[in-house]
Design a protein around this motif. Sequence first.
Motif, PDB file in Angstrom:
ATOM      1  N   GLU A  93       2.084   4.631   1.762  1.00 43.75           N
ATOM      2  CA  GLU A  93       3.432   4.168   2.055  1.00 43.75           C
ATOM      3  C   GLU A  93       3.367   2.801   2.724  1.00 43.75           C
ATOM      4  O   GLU A  93       2.494   2.550   3.558  1.00 43.75           O
ATOM      5  N   LEU A  94       4.263   1.919   2.337  1.00 46.63           N
ATOM      6  CA  LEU A  94       4.377   0.593   2.941  1.00 46.63           C
ATOM      7  C   LEU A  94       5.687   0.549   3.708  1.00 46.63           C
ATOM      8  O   LEU A  94       6.764   0.694   3.128  1.00 46.63           O
ATOM      9  N   LYS A  95       5.591   0.360   5.018  1.00 48.86           N
ATOM     10  CA  LYS A  95       6.776   0.383   5.883  1.00 48.86           C
ATOM     11  C   LYS A  95       7.075  -1.041   6.353  1.00 48.86           C
ATOM     12  O   LYS A  95       6.244  -1.670   7.001  1.00 48.86           O
ATOM     13  N   ILE A  96       8.274  -1.517   6.016  1.00 54.89           N
ATOM     14  CA  ILE A  96       8.647  -2.906   6.279  1.00 54.89           C
ATOM     15  C   ILE A  96       9.935  -2.946   7.091  1.00 54.89           C
ATOM     16  O   ILE A  96      10.912  -2.263   6.762  1.00 54.89           O
ATOM     17  N   GLY A  97       9.943  -3.762   8.131  1.00 57.49           N
ATOM     18  CA  GLY A  97      11.159  -4.024   8.882  1.00 57.49           C
ATOM     19  C   GLY A  97      11.734  -5.368   8.447  1.00 57.49           C
ATOM     20  O   GLY A  97      11.011  -6.361   8.390  1.00 57.49           O
ATOM     21  N   GLU A 112       9.438  -6.093  -5.909  1.00 53.61           N
ATOM     22  CA  GLU A 112       9.340  -5.786  -7.338  1.00 53.61           C
ATOM     23  C   GLU A 112       7.924  -6.029  -7.854  1.00 53.61           C
ATOM     24  O   GLU A 112       7.356  -5.193  -8.574  1.00 53.61           O
ATOM     25  N   ALA A 113       7.335  -7.154  -7.480  1.00 57.74           N
ATOM     26  CA  ALA A 113       5.982  -7.487  -7.934  1.00 57.74           C
ATOM     27  C   ALA A 113       4.961  -6.474  -7.412  1.00 57.74           C
ATOM     28  O   ALA A 113       4.069  -6.035  -8.151  1.00 57.74           O
ATOM     29  N   PHE A 114       5.099  -6.094  -6.146  1.00 61.81           N
ATOM     30  CA  PHE A 114       4.175  -5.113  -5.561  1.00 61.81           C
ATOM     31  C   PHE A 114       4.324  -3.759  -6.253  1.00 61.81           C
ATOM     32  O   PHE A 114       3.334  -3.103  -6.591  1.00 61.81           O
ATOM     33  N   HIS A 115       5.567  -3.336  -6.480  1.00 65.33           N
ATOM     34  CA  HIS A 115       5.811  -2.036  -7.106  1.00 65.33           C
ATOM     35  C   HIS A 115       5.275  -1.999  -8.533  1.00 65.33           C
ATOM     36  O   HIS A 115       4.766  -0.966  -8.984  1.00 65.33           O
ATOM     37  N   ASN A 116       5.374  -3.100  -9.248  1.00 65.02           N
ATOM     38  CA  ASN A 116       4.853  -3.152 -10.616  1.00 65.02           C
ATOM     39  C   ASN A 116       3.329  -2.989 -10.641  1.00 65.02           C
ATOM     40  O   ASN A 116       2.784  -2.378 -11.559  1.00 65.02           O
ATOM     41  N   GLN A 117       2.660  -3.520  -9.622  1.00 64.12           N
ATOM     42  CA  GLN A 117       1.201  -3.417  -9.562  1.00 64.12           C
ATOM     43  C   GLN A 117       0.732  -2.081  -9.000  1.00 64.12           C
ATOM     44  O   GLN A 117      -0.299  -1.545  -9.412  1.00 64.12           O
ATOM     45  N   TYR A 118       1.499  -1.551  -8.017  1.00 62.99           N
ATOM     46  CA  TYR A 118       1.082  -0.326  -7.325  1.00 62.99           C
ATOM     47  C   TYR A 118       2.255   0.665  -7.277  1.00 62.99           C
ATOM     48  O   TYR A 118       2.851   0.895  -6.231  1.00 62.99           O
ATOM     49  N   PRO A 119       2.581   1.256  -8.431  1.00 62.82           N
ATOM     50  CA  PRO A 119       3.785   2.096  -8.514  1.00 62.82           C
ATOM     51  C   PRO A 119       3.722   3.373  -7.696  1.00 62.82           C
ATOM     52  O   PRO A 119       4.768   3.997  -7.452  1.00 62.82           O
ATOM     53  N   ASN A 120       2.533   3.790  -7.261  1.00 61.93           N
ATOM     54  CA  ASN A 120       2.422   5.040  -6.498  1.00 61.93           C
ATOM     55  C   ASN A 120       2.611   4.850  -4.995  1.00 61.93           C
ATOM     56  O   ASN A 120       2.648   5.829  -4.251  1.00 61.93           O
ATOM     57  N   ILE A 121       2.705   3.607  -4.550  1.00 59.57           N
ATOM     58  CA  ILE A 121       2.949   3.339  -3.133  1.00 59.57           C
ATOM     59  C   ILE A 121       4.452   3.451  -2.861  1.00 59.57           C
ATOM     60  O   ILE A 121       5.258   2.811  -3.524  1.00 59.57           O
ATOM     61  N   LYS A 122       4.806   4.262  -1.876  1.00 60.06           N
ATOM     62  CA  LYS A 122       6.209   4.427  -1.524  1.00 60.06           C
ATOM     63  C   LYS A 122       6.632   3.351  -0.526  1.00 60.06           C
ATOM     64  O   LYS A 122       5.823   2.847   0.254  1.00 60.06           O
ATOM     65  N   PHE A 123       7.917   3.000  -0.552  1.00 64.49           N
ATOM     66  CA  PHE A 123       8.456   2.016   0.385  1.00 64.49           C
ATOM     67  C   PHE A 123       9.329   2.705   1.427  1.00 64.49           C
ATOM     68  O   PHE A 123      10.089   3.628   1.107  1.00 64.49           O
ATOM     69  N   LYS A 124       9.219   2.239   2.644  1.00 65.83           N
ATOM     70  CA  LYS A 124      10.183   2.591   3.680  1.00 65.83           C
ATOM     71  C   LYS A 124      10.682   1.279   4.272  1.00 65.83           C
ATOM     72  O   LYS A 124       9.912   0.529   4.875  1.00 65.83           O
TER      73      LYS A 124
END
Length: 297
Positions: A93-97, A112-124
């Motif tokens: 999981e990548l947690k961003i403020g 978008e670019a990060f998600h395209n490369q690493y689709p299994n990483i969740k965002f918070k």
Amino acid sequence: MSKLDLYRVFCMVAKRKSFSKAAQDLYMTQPAVSQSIMQLENELDTRLFTRTPKGVTLTNQGSLLFEYANSAINLINVGEEKILEFKNLTTGELKIGVGDTISRYFLLPYLEAFHNQYPNIKFKIVNGTTLEICSIIKSGEVDIGICNLPLYDPALETRPCIEIQDIFVCGEKFKSTLTGQVSLEQVVSLPLIFLESKSNSRKYVEDYMLSQGIKMSPDFELGSHDLLLEFARINLGVACVTKQFSQEYLDQGLLYEVQLQKEIPMRSIGVCFLNSVSLSPASTKFVEIIDTKLSEK
């Protein structure tokens, strides 16, 4: 051997029901396996295996221990696998403020670019002002923040990403009053629309104006950049906004930039994180993607 190593040997012997077969699987000698089992039996003061002509079988005490030890070893193996997945960015999981405005006008392409490369990483994504984001970075609630700079906090490291320009804008009503090059004194004589006082953007402009001997008192204090634009568009006053985030209004002629005699110095938007803690693999890769995309522009 460590206690954990002894239990690994014990579980393998229990599964294979043979010292020699367990030794082959563990890449050990049979005497070393026998010695490990003897050491564990001595430490526990109990016999774990019964030797038979065909190999070994667990005693009652050994069966009880195997039930727990095998589960523990399996959990450790799963944990190690998860660590590898995390390092390889196949899970996590990548947690961003970040604030709403920076999310909309700066962050989205990088997400978008990060998600395209690493689709299994969740965002918070946690929204807040720069000061609120600094607080949750230090509390560990998020890994990194995307903030308005400058930022003065010895606990945080900052990396500027893009420069931005603070400007004043107005609608049709004030356009004729603010023709040509205008002084800050002329601007503050009109109704002012600013972000709320706890905003880092507001503080930066306010500090600059004070350094020029100008004290201001906004007529409207708002919680979002979009509201600044809308209040100025309906002629409620002159708004202090970020030029890069207001371009659509300016291009469409909905608002007009006030041409100052002396521009407000540019500042930056950047990434910030704890300087005493290493970034997670996901955070490191995300910052790299930002750097790469910015260098391509």
